[in-house]
Design a protein around this motif. Structure first.
Motif, PDB file in Angstrom:
ATOM      1  N   VAL A  53      20.810 -17.724   5.503  1.00  0.00           N
ATOM      2  CA  VAL A  53      20.814 -18.667   4.383  1.00  0.00           C
ATOM      3  C   VAL A  53      19.670 -18.369   3.421  1.00  0.00           C
ATOM      4  N   GLU A  54      19.959 -18.423   2.145  1.00  0.00           N
ATOM      5  CA  GLU A  54      18.910 -18.235   1.144  1.00  0.00           C
ATOM      6  C   GLU A  54      18.986 -19.376   0.137  1.00  0.00           C
ATOM      7  N   ILE A  55      17.826 -19.967  -0.121  1.00  0.00           N
ATOM      8  CA  ILE A  55      17.769 -21.072  -1.077  1.00  0.00           C
ATOM      9  C   ILE A  55      17.183 -20.556  -2.375  1.00  0.00           C
ATOM     10  N   TYR A  56      17.755 -21.001  -3.475  1.00  0.00           N
ATOM     11  CA  TYR A  56      17.293 -20.549  -4.774  1.00  0.00           C
ATOM     12  C   TYR A  56      16.775 -21.739  -5.560  1.00  0.00           C
ATOM     13  N   GLY A  57      15.568 -21.585  -6.117  1.00  0.00           N
ATOM     14  CA  GLY A  57      15.004 -22.693  -6.877  1.00  0.00           C
ATOM     15  C   GLY A  57      13.947 -22.217  -7.858  1.00  0.00           C
ATOM     16  N   PRO A  68      11.063 -18.495 -10.792  1.00  0.00           N
ATOM     17  CA  PRO A  68      12.173 -18.642  -9.860  1.00  0.00           C
ATOM     18  C   PRO A  68      11.765 -18.096  -8.499  1.00  0.00           C
ATOM     19  N   VAL A  69      12.326 -18.679  -7.444  1.00  0.00           N
ATOM     20  CA  VAL A  69      11.929 -18.269  -6.098  1.00  0.00           C
ATOM     21  C   VAL A  69      13.130 -18.363  -5.155  1.00  0.00           C
ATOM     22  N   THR A  70      13.161 -17.485  -4.143  1.00  0.00           N
ATOM     23  CA  THR A  70      14.149 -17.644  -3.075  1.00  0.00           C
ATOM     24  C   THR A  70      13.405 -17.936  -1.784  1.00  0.00           C
ATOM     25  N   ILE A  71      13.989 -18.827  -0.981  1.00  0.00           N
ATOM     26  CA  ILE A  71      13.343 -19.247   0.266  1.00  0.00           C
ATOM     27  C   ILE A  71      14.329 -19.077   1.426  1.00  0.00           C
ATOM     28  N   SER A  72      13.830 -18.527   2.527  1.00  0.00           N
ATOM     29  CA  SER A  72      14.676 -18.409   3.713  1.00  0.00           C
ATOM     30  C   SER A  72      13.864 -18.871   4.921  1.00  0.00           C
ATOM     31  N   ASN A  73      14.385 -18.683   6.111  1.00  0.00           N
ATOM     32  CA  ASN A  73      13.620 -19.117   7.285  1.00  0.00           C
ATOM     33  C   ASN A  73      12.505 -18.139   7.646  1.00  0.00           C
ATOM     34  N   THR A  74      12.441 -17.010   6.924  1.00  0.00           N
ATOM     35  CA  THR A  74      11.338 -16.087   7.200  1.00  0.00           C
ATOM     36  C   THR A  74      10.263 -16.121   6.120  1.00  0.00           C
ATOM     37  N   SER A  76       9.302 -16.684   1.542  1.00  0.00           N
ATOM     38  CA  SER A  76       9.790 -16.856   0.174  1.00  0.00           C
ATOM     39  C   SER A  76       9.498 -15.612  -0.649  1.00  0.00           C
ATOM     40  N   PHE A  77      10.268 -15.440  -1.679  1.00  0.00           N
ATOM     41  CA  PHE A  77      10.053 -14.313  -2.575  1.00  0.00           C
ATOM     42  C   PHE A  77      10.214 -14.791  -4.011  1.00  0.00           C
ATOM     43  N   TYR A  78       9.168 -14.516  -4.830  1.00  0.00           N
ATOM     44  CA  TYR A  78       9.177 -15.013  -6.199  1.00  0.00           C
ATOM     45  C   TYR A  78       9.632 -13.935  -7.175  1.00  0.00           C
ATOM     46  N   PHE A  79      10.238 -14.410  -8.258  1.00  0.00           N
ATOM     47  CA  PHE A  79      10.618 -13.503  -9.345  1.00  0.00           C
ATOM     48  C   PHE A  79       9.406 -12.723  -9.830  1.00  0.00           C
ATOM     49  N   ALA A  80       8.271 -13.433  -9.941  1.00  0.00           N
ATOM     50  CA  ALA A  80       7.060 -12.817 -10.481  1.00  0.00           C
ATOM     51  C   ALA A  80       6.477 -11.752  -9.550  1.00  0.00           C
ATOM     52  N   GLU A  81       6.890 -11.753  -8.298  1.00  0.00           N
ATOM     53  CA  GLU A  81       6.365 -10.773  -7.355  1.00  0.00           C
ATOM     54  C   GLU A  81       7.114  -9.445  -7.402  1.00  0.00           C
ATOM     55  N   GLN A  82       8.199  -9.409  -8.169  1.00  0.00           N
ATOM     56  CA  GLN A  82       8.969  -8.165  -8.256  1.00  0.00           C
ATOM     57  C   GLN A  82       8.180  -7.101  -9.017  1.00  0.00           C
ATOM     58  N   SER A  83       8.497  -5.840  -8.733  1.00  0.00           N
ATOM     59  CA  SER A  83       7.860  -4.771  -9.496  1.00  0.00           C
ATOM     60  C   SER A  83       8.505  -4.720 -10.879  1.00  0.00           C
ATOM     61  N   TYR A  84       7.863  -4.002 -11.772  1.00  0.00           N
ATOM     62  CA  TYR A  84       8.357  -3.892 -13.143  1.00  0.00           C
ATOM     63  C   TYR A  84       9.802  -3.404 -13.171  1.00  0.00           C
ATOM     64  N   PHE A  85      10.114  -2.403 -12.341  1.00  0.00           N
ATOM     65  CA  PHE A  85      11.456  -1.833 -12.360  1.00  0.00           C
ATOM     66  C   PHE A  85      12.486  -2.741 -11.710  1.00  0.00           C
ATOM     67  N   GLN A  86      12.074  -3.458 -10.657  1.00  0.00           N
ATOM     68  CA  GLN A  86      12.990  -4.437 -10.064  1.00  0.00           C
ATOM     69  C   GLN A  86      13.367  -5.480 -11.090  1.00  0.00           C
ATOM     70  N   ARG A  87      12.383  -5.888 -11.879  1.00  0.00           N
ATOM     71  CA  ARG A  87      12.606  -6.905 -12.888  1.00  0.00           C
ATOM     72  C   ARG A  87      13.576  -6.408 -13.949  1.00  0.00           C
ATOM     73  N   LEU A  88      13.424  -5.134 -14.306  1.00  0.00           N
ATOM     74  CA  LEU A  88      14.308  -4.539 -15.302  1.00  0.00           C
ATOM     75  C   LEU A  88      15.735  -4.486 -14.791  1.00  0.00           C
ATOM     76  N   GLU A  89      15.857  -4.101 -13.528  1.00  0.00           N
ATOM     77  CA  GLU A  89      17.152  -3.651 -13.034  1.00  0.00           C
ATOM     78  C   GLU A  89      18.122  -4.758 -12.654  1.00  0.00           C
ATOM     79  N   PHE A  92      18.088 -12.033 -10.747  1.00  0.00           N
ATOM     80  CA  PHE A  92      17.346 -12.703  -9.689  1.00  0.00           C
ATOM     81  C   PHE A  92      17.945 -14.076  -9.438  1.00  0.00           C
ATOM     82  N   PRO A  93      18.299 -14.446  -8.215  1.00  0.00           N
ATOM     83  CA  PRO A  93      18.226 -13.581  -7.042  1.00  0.00           C
ATOM     84  C   PRO A  93      19.344 -12.548  -7.084  1.00  0.00           C
ATOM     85  N   ARG A  94      19.190 -11.487  -6.309  1.00  0.00           N
ATOM     86  CA  ARG A  94      20.224 -10.467  -6.270  1.00  0.00           C
ATOM     87  C   ARG A  94      21.537 -11.082  -5.800  1.00  0.00           C
ATOM     88  N   ASN A  95      22.608 -10.817  -6.541  1.00  0.00           N
ATOM     89  CA  ASN A  95      23.896 -11.339  -6.101  1.00  0.00           C
ATOM     90  C   ASN A  95      24.766 -10.194  -5.616  1.00  0.00           C
TER      91      ASN A  95
END
Lengths: 428, 276
Positions: A53-57, A68-74, A76-89, A92-95
């Motif tokens: 399960v992934e929560i998006y908020g 923006p952030v995704t949260i799971s049971n392990t 969280s991962f923030y949009f701002a934490e992505q690398s420059y190229f991840q952000r380009l490509e 968010f979140p990846r669908n």
């Protein structure tokens, strides 16, 4: 000697290097420390239920910044934490589409990110895009709609792209691509069409266009349901038609759950004589149908009078779940989250389970997801004082399988002014 | 190499006094800005308190004071604009002063026993380092100014900001302070490319005078088209064909082509066509 000669050059370079290195290290630390870690913490039940399960908020801090952030049971991962190229490509979140882009890079070139436009099975990956050009010189404002189709044969890696015009567009105003399906190597494209007739009447219909990718032709045009006749009867009443399937699901689904709604302009708004655009409406009838894409037949689901009353007043969640000859539909009414199961052969109600949302800690629901014979519900808002919970129930037995809470890890003492807004719960 | 370093150092020295003045003016004006804006705020608060308001009510009316109030003031922005304008003008002047100064200095510069392109490189390096220097010093000034602010405005009225928040609060200059290193390289890489192209334009003018202006503008136009070629293709020829990352690397490539083209063209002009 050299230092004396070049002191300007040397000192300028030292200043630049020292300040910029410090700045980037500092910025890196600030960004890393800016966003607290969130996890889904198990309160009761089996944690394996929410493993996928992934929560998006969205995370907000002090009105100063948000991400923006995704949260799971392990974690969280923030949009701002992505690398420059991840952000380009990728989005968010990846669908699902982001994953397709990695797998079929050539085929996916120039294609939009909406999962609705795609269909995937073992043999094919199909993409349909509704395109339009506006005819300006027409007396009536009108757009020419066509379908851009591209089908990839996974085994040969060949793809065929072509365009077909949608027939019979006259008098139709607004087209919306709802779903793409494929049966027997024929594409079925479902489009919602809304039309506005003179005198303020409007009606909606769902059309299924059958397209043969091998001959690159449109070979069938079927109207699933139209509200045209019904809508002519009464000026203050109108009908709407909606597809309740999970439209982001790209996989094969032969049965479509269609809902027709009858709405009436509410008395209050007639009395107050407010502007027409703002007229409030009231749902007075709701009926559910199953449309089978193989037989192209539509049958109404049998609903008892009491249940009908419930459905009219309830807050329905779209994205129904279809599994093993059953279709499940979730709705919220009087503090109860209910999941109905219908049998697809008898068209009769077969199961009904309810969960008390207050007991489950999800009074304010932001999203309800049905998947793998389970119902997932997600709370709406979290800050230091309010908790947001996650709840999972079994749709056939009505058992509560899991209760969890979104918890902030290692937040600092002064972080009393953050909040999280949840939007989506995605089951992979 | 030694020749190039000496020339770069020489170019820096020629502008260094003005450069130090620019730095000084920036620092002093921004410090004054901190003093003036915070005093103005405090006197407004004081007036409210004297009229019988409580501290909370006064805060509610005016809001807390943050470094944003400073960065959005004339005192902060004016020196930054002055520095930017000075360096932009100097991109042209760094060449013309050699021709229009005394004793046909350009003649001596071009007769130095070294490749003439070193003169071009030295001037470009000097401009680039001075831009980076100002950018760096501005970052270094921020914590000092913030400390001064903290000593003037008492804690309950002050909303503390980290250096990244200060920077993101002057949004028109956000482009100068990217948060990731790769963005930093691209932003300033594009800046360096622009400087090289303008230099080549200046050399065209120095070689062919009036006709050269036309050639220079033409050269700049072609450079612009070459640099944006991937975007033009993406929009009009192969619509949405490239993935964003591919587009990024294609533009790195076209950027390098433009820079190489500028250097080669300038080398040719300096060696064969230059007039003193």
């Amino acid at each position: 000697m050299l230092v004396k000669q070049f002191w300007r050059l040397i000192s300028l370079i030292i200043v630049i290097v020292v300040v910029l290195v410090t700045y980037f290290v500092h910025t890196g630390l600030v960004v890393a420390g800016q966003f607290p870690e969130f996890i889904i913490k198990t309160v009761e039940g089996d944690e394996s239920v929410i493993k996928n399960v992934e929560i998006y908020g969205d995370y907000y801090r002090n009105d100063q910044y948000s991400s923006p952030v995704t949260i799971s049971n392990t974690g969280s991962f923030y949009f701002a934490e992505q690398s420059y190229f991840q952000r380009l490509e990728s989005s968010f979140p990846r669908n699902e589409v982001s994953k397709l882009k990695e797998k079929y890079r050539g085929f996916m070139r120039g294609k939009w990110d909406y999962p609705t436009s795609y269909f995937e099975n073992e043999k094919f990956l199909a993409y349909v895009d509704l395109q339009f050009s506006t005819r300006v010189l027409q007396t009536n404002y009108h757009q020419d709609y066509s379908l851009y189709v591209d089908v990839l044969n996974k085994s040969t890696n060949d793809s065929s792209e072509f365009k077909v015009t949608i027939p019979g567009q006259e008098g139709s105003e607004y087209f919306d691509l709802v779903d793409v399906q494929m049966t027997d190597e024929l594409l079925k494209v479902i489009i919602k069409i809304q039309s506005y007739v003179d005198g303020g009447q409007n009606f909606a219909k769902l059309n299924v266009y059958t397209i043969d990718p091998s001959s690159k032709k449109l070979i069938g045009d079927e109207t699933i349901g139209s509200t045209e006749e019904e809508n002519q009867e009464n000026v203050n009443r109108w009908h709407n038609i909606e597809l309740l399937n999970n439209l982001n699901d790209m996989h094969e689904e032969k049965n479509l759950l269609v809902m027709k709604e009858e709405l009436e302009e509410s008395k209050a708004s007639v009395d107050e004589n407010i502007a027409q655009d703002d007229t409030a409406s009231e749902i007075i009838n709701r009926s559910l149908y199953i449309f089978n894409l193989d037989s192209l037949e539509m049958k109404e689901l049998k609903v008892s009078e009491t249940l009908k009353e419930e459905l009219i007043n309830a807050n329905l969640y779209s994205d129904v779940m279809i599994s093993d000859n059953q279709v499940y539909l979730a709705y919220l009414l009087d503090g109860k989250l209910t999941v109905l199961g219908f049998n697809l052969e008898t068209y009769k109600e077969e199961s009904k389970v309810s969960f008390d949302v207050q007991e489950m800690g999800v009074e304010n629901i932001s999203d309800v997801t049905l998947k793998n014979d389970k119902v997932y519900a997600l709370g709406l808002y979290k800050d230091n004082l309010t908790t947001a919970n996650v709840f999972v129930g079994d749709v056939t037995s009505g058992k509560v399988l899991y209760q969890g809470e979104i918890e902030a890890k290692n937040t600092k003492d002064n972080e009393d002014t953050y909040h999280l807004e949840m939007y989506d719960l995605i089951v992979q | 190499m030694m020749r190039y370093l000496k020339l770069t150092n020489f170019e820096l020295s020629r502008f260094f006094k003005i450069y130090l003045v620019l730095i000084g003016v920036t620092f002093v004006m921004q410090l004054l800005g901190v003093v003036f804006t915070s005093n103005k705020y405090l006197s407004a608060i004081k007036e409210l308190l004297e009229s019988g308001m409580t501290q909370e009510e006064a805060l509610k009316q005016w809001g807390p004071f943050s470094f944003y109030n400073v960065t959005s003031s004339f005192w902060f922005f004016a020196p930054v604009a002055l520095c930017a304008a000075s360096l932009i003008i100097y991109v042209l002047f760094i060449w013309y002063r050699d021709w229009f100064g005394k004793n046909t200095f350009a003649y001596r510069l071009l007769m130095l026993p070294t490749a003439r392109i070193n003169v071009y490189f030295a001037k470009a390096t000097a401009i680039f380092l001075m831009v980076l220097g100002l950018i760096s010093l501005q970052i270094a000034f921020l914590p000092i100014e913030s400390h001064l602010l903290q000593s003037i405005v008492p804690a309950p009225y002050l909303e503390e900001q980290g250096i990244n928040q200060m920077i993101s609060s002057f949004d028109s200059l956000r482009i100068l302070y990217p948060t990731t290193f790769i963005e930093y390289l691209t932003h300033y890489g594009v800046g360096l490319m622009a400087v090289l192209v303008v230099f080549t334009g200046v050399l065209f003018e120095r070689c062919f005078r009036w006709k050269g202006i036309l050639l220079g503008v033409l050269f700049a136009g072609i450079s612009l088209i070459v640099f944006f070629l991937p975007v033009i293709i993406q929009e009009f020829v192969l619509v949405q064909f490239f993935y964003p990352t591919e587009l990024f690397f294609l533009m790195v490539l076209t950027g390098l082509i433009v820079m190489t083209g500028s250097i080669l063209m300038s080398n040719y002009l300096l060696n064969k066509k230059i007039r003193v």
